[in-house]
Design an enzyme around this catalytic site. Structure first.
Site, PDB file in Angstrom:
ATOM      1  N   LEU A  62       0.777  -1.310  -0.244  1.00 26.01           N
ATOM      2  CA  LEU A  62       0.168  -0.128  -0.055  1.00 26.01           C
ATOM      3  C   LEU A  62       0.929   1.265  -0.054  1.00 26.01           C
ATOM      4  O   LEU A  62       0.316   2.385  -0.453  1.00 26.01           O
ATOM      5  CB  LEU A  62      -0.963   0.083   0.888  1.00 26.01           C
ATOM      6  N   ARG A  63       2.051   1.192   0.063  1.00 25.23           N
ATOM      7  CA  ARG A  63       3.039   2.145   0.014  1.00 25.23           C
ATOM      8  C   ARG A  63       3.194   3.556   0.902  1.00 25.23           C
ATOM      9  O   ARG A  63       3.840   4.158   0.680  1.00 25.23           O
ATOM     10  CB  ARG A  63       2.911   2.702  -1.467  1.00 25.23           C
ATOM     11  N   ASN A  93       7.612  -2.962   3.375  1.00 22.34           N
ATOM     12  CA  ASN A  93       8.660  -2.310   2.967  1.00 22.34           C
ATOM     13  C   ASN A  93       8.281  -0.689   2.662  1.00 22.34           C
ATOM     14  O   ASN A  93       7.841   0.030   1.412  1.00 22.34           O
ATOM     15  CB  ASN A  93       9.108  -2.620   1.611  1.00 22.34           C
ATOM     16  N   ASP A 150       9.379  -8.635   3.169  1.00 24.09           N
ATOM     17  CA  ASP A 150       9.105  -8.841   1.883  1.00 24.09           C
ATOM     18  C   ASP A 150       9.822  -7.706   1.025  1.00 24.09           C
ATOM     19  O   ASP A 150       9.949  -6.500   1.494  1.00 24.09           O
ATOM     20  CB  ASP A 150       7.806  -8.744   1.471  1.00 24.09           C
ATOM     21  N   HIS A 177      10.088 -13.731   1.945  1.00 28.52           N
ATOM     22  CA  HIS A 177      10.434 -13.385   0.588  1.00 28.52           C
ATOM     23  C   HIS A 177      11.604 -14.137   0.367  1.00 28.52           C
ATOM     24  O   HIS A 177      12.705 -13.899   0.908  1.00 28.52           O
ATOM     25  CB  HIS A 177      10.514 -11.962   0.444  1.00 28.52           C
ATOM     26  N   ASN A 274       9.630  -9.293  -9.180  1.00 25.31           N
ATOM     27  CA  ASN A 274      10.492 -10.087  -8.310  1.00 25.31           C
ATOM     28  C   ASN A 274       9.757 -10.930  -7.234  1.00 25.31           C
ATOM     29  O   ASN A 274       9.252 -10.286  -6.492  1.00 25.31           O
ATOM     30  CB  ASN A 274      11.574  -9.367  -7.792  1.00 25.31           C
ATOM     31  N   ASP A 301       0.710  -9.697  -5.060  1.00 21.29           N
ATOM     32  CA  ASP A 301       1.952  -8.824  -4.908  1.00 21.29           C
ATOM     33  C   ASP A 301       1.711  -7.570  -5.447  1.00 21.29           C
ATOM     34  O   ASP A 301       2.553  -7.070  -6.295  1.00 21.29           O
ATOM     35  CB  ASP A 301       2.956  -9.571  -5.374  1.00 21.29           C
ATOM     36  N   HIS A 305       4.198   1.402  -8.641  1.00 22.79           N
ATOM     37  CA  HIS A 305       5.110   2.601  -8.793  1.00 22.79           C
ATOM     38  C   HIS A 305       4.700   3.604  -9.709  1.00 22.79           C
ATOM     39  O   HIS A 305       3.785   3.548 -10.322  1.00 22.79           O
ATOM     40  CB  HIS A 305       6.634   1.787  -9.550  1.00 22.79           C
ATOM     41  N   GLY A 320       7.966  -4.637  -9.557  1.00 26.39           N
ATOM     42  CA  GLY A 320       6.582  -4.557  -9.331  1.00 26.39           C
ATOM     43  C   GLY A 320       5.654  -4.149 -10.237  1.00 26.39           C
ATOM     44  O   GLY A 320       5.853  -3.254 -11.159  1.00 26.39           O
TER      45      GLY A 320
END
Length: 422
Positions: A62-63, A93, A150, A177, A274, A301, A305, A320
């Site tokens: 969800l960034r 991340n 991950d 991961h 990835n 996943d 971006h 991604g």
């Protein structure tokens, strides 16, 4: 909240599809059955449509906090609702990385304030996801679904063993991961396409060698263990053997690994992820694994971006792709309509599998929250990223003709998405 009677739908309940009705009262499923009647309630006639438990995706990015130009909790959960999801698990991340109770609090606040669907975060395994020292697993445990780094594998064997020991004491799962960093200096699968186009490749060994190590730790310590985004045949065999041995091991794979092989790559950031898309033999092994239960769930996943970050081709784009809004229709089209999987099996991979493993997700049964999604399986359309609710638009499925449109998603009986004709 008014009571609503959903009539004449093809409903997925208790592992089966059947034509029946569902009564929702105060956001809770009150009854499931044939020819239900209720006075003084709204009627939703779903003739010709499927009423399914809301999907659960145990692997999304969800960034936020930290990278809101890529995605936000608001836009990401809107994308989830658009795709039929009512529950997602958010990877760590972020900035700050949720590696302590304090850092996790920033993410939890954004979720409380902005999420349209149910969201459970992961806590990081290591501080800053740097693989050097363990995060505050104890402090985060009450508020996370599991622990994961991950985006990166934990290379240090002793550190991962200590993470397993502490996770077991907390009653939490490790969701790994699996990537040996010394083997993973590439952009795509280390195969024919990479050789023909001079692009550095990532061998399957980078994935399966770490799974092999981790399964050894499960055998030694008895920790629940989940493998993220499985991409190759060797990984499938390791997981299948571990499960046959009775070890507490599960895995997921994504729609792109089930649909594409390396021969279908294009020099576009939309095909850079990835782990990478691998060979046709790997794709077929993954299909067999979801058919026989070796891999019990589909996870997208979803990793948005910016357009610029995905504009540099296979070699230069960031890893991604987005997937929440295409996952189910793509697999309904490619697997169910082509006779590869029964409809009930695909639905189970989006609902029962993740719910039973992670204890998080929807079920159409009396007493359960009315987290549901409605699909028109006869609706056919072309995937157009401009229609996405996600801020990310990079999808390898762009331009594909698919069947299955999400027309309504409800969380606790409340509408969070409804399709309207343009």
């Amino acid at each position: 909240m008014a009571d609503t009677l959903f009539k004449n739908a093809t409903v997925y309940s208790s592992g089966k599809l059947s034509l029946c009705d569902v009564l929702v009262s105060d956001g809770i499923i009150a009854a499931v059955g044939q020819d239900l009647c209720r006075d003084n309630c709204e009627i939703a006639d779903l003739t010709g449509l499927y009423l399914l438990p809301g999907f659960t995706d145990v692997h999304v990015h969800l960034r936020e906090p930290g990278f809101s130009y890529k995605e936000t909790v608001s836009s990401g959960t809107a994308a989830a609702a658009h795709g039929g999801y009512t529950a997602v698990c958010a990877m760590p991340n972020l900035s700050p990385v949720p590696d302590s109770r304090e850092n996790l609090a920033a993410e939890l606040r954004l979720i409380r304030e902005n999420a349209l669907v149910r969201v459970m975060p992961y806590g990081a395994i290591t501080v800053g996801e740097k693989g050097k020292e363990l995060a505050d697993l104890e402090g985060m445990a009450p508020d996370v679904i599991a622990f994961s780094d991950d985006g990166k594998g934990v290379d240090d064997d002793a550190l991962m063993e200590e993470a397993f020991i502490r996770a077991k004491a907390l009653g939490k799962m490790i969701a790994a991961h699996c990537e040996v960093s010394s083997l993973a200096h590439g952009a795509i699968h280390d195969g024919a396409y990479a050789a023909a186009h001079g692009i550095p490749g990532i061998p399957s060994e980078a994935e399966w060698k770490m799974i092999e190590r981790d399964i050894g730790l499960v055998r030694k310590l008895g920790v629940p263990y989940h493998v993220c985004h499985v991409s190759c045949a060797q990984s499938v065999e390791l997981i299948r053997a571990a499960r046959a041995e009775g070890l507490d091991v599960t895995g997921e794979t994504g729609p792109h690994y089930l649909v594409f092989n390396e021969n279908e790559l294009r020099d576009s950031g939309a095909f850079r992820m990835n782990p990478p898309i691998r060979t046709e033999a790997d794709r077929l092994a993954l299909i067999e694994a979801v058919c026989d239960g070796t891999l019990g769930m589909i996870a997208t996943d979803h990793a948005p971006h910016s357009a610029e970050e995905k504009s540099r081709g296979l070699a230069g784009s960031l890893n991604g792709i987005v997937g929440l809004e295409t996952a189910f229709p793509v697999l309904w089209t490619e697997l169910v309509r082509k006779g590869v999987l029964p409809a009930e099996k695909l639905i189970s991979l989006f609902t029962d599998g993740p719910r039973e493993r992670f204890g998080f997700g929807a079920e159409i049964a009396p007493g359960k929250p009315a987290d549901m999604t409605v699909f028109d399986m006869n609706a056919s359309y072309t995937v157009d990223p401009e229609d996405f609710r996600s801020l990310g638009k990079s999808s390898p499925f762009e331009g594909m003709t698919v069947f299955g449109r999400c027309v309504w998603t409800l969380v606790g009986g409340k509408t969070v998405w409804k399709y309207e004709e343009k």
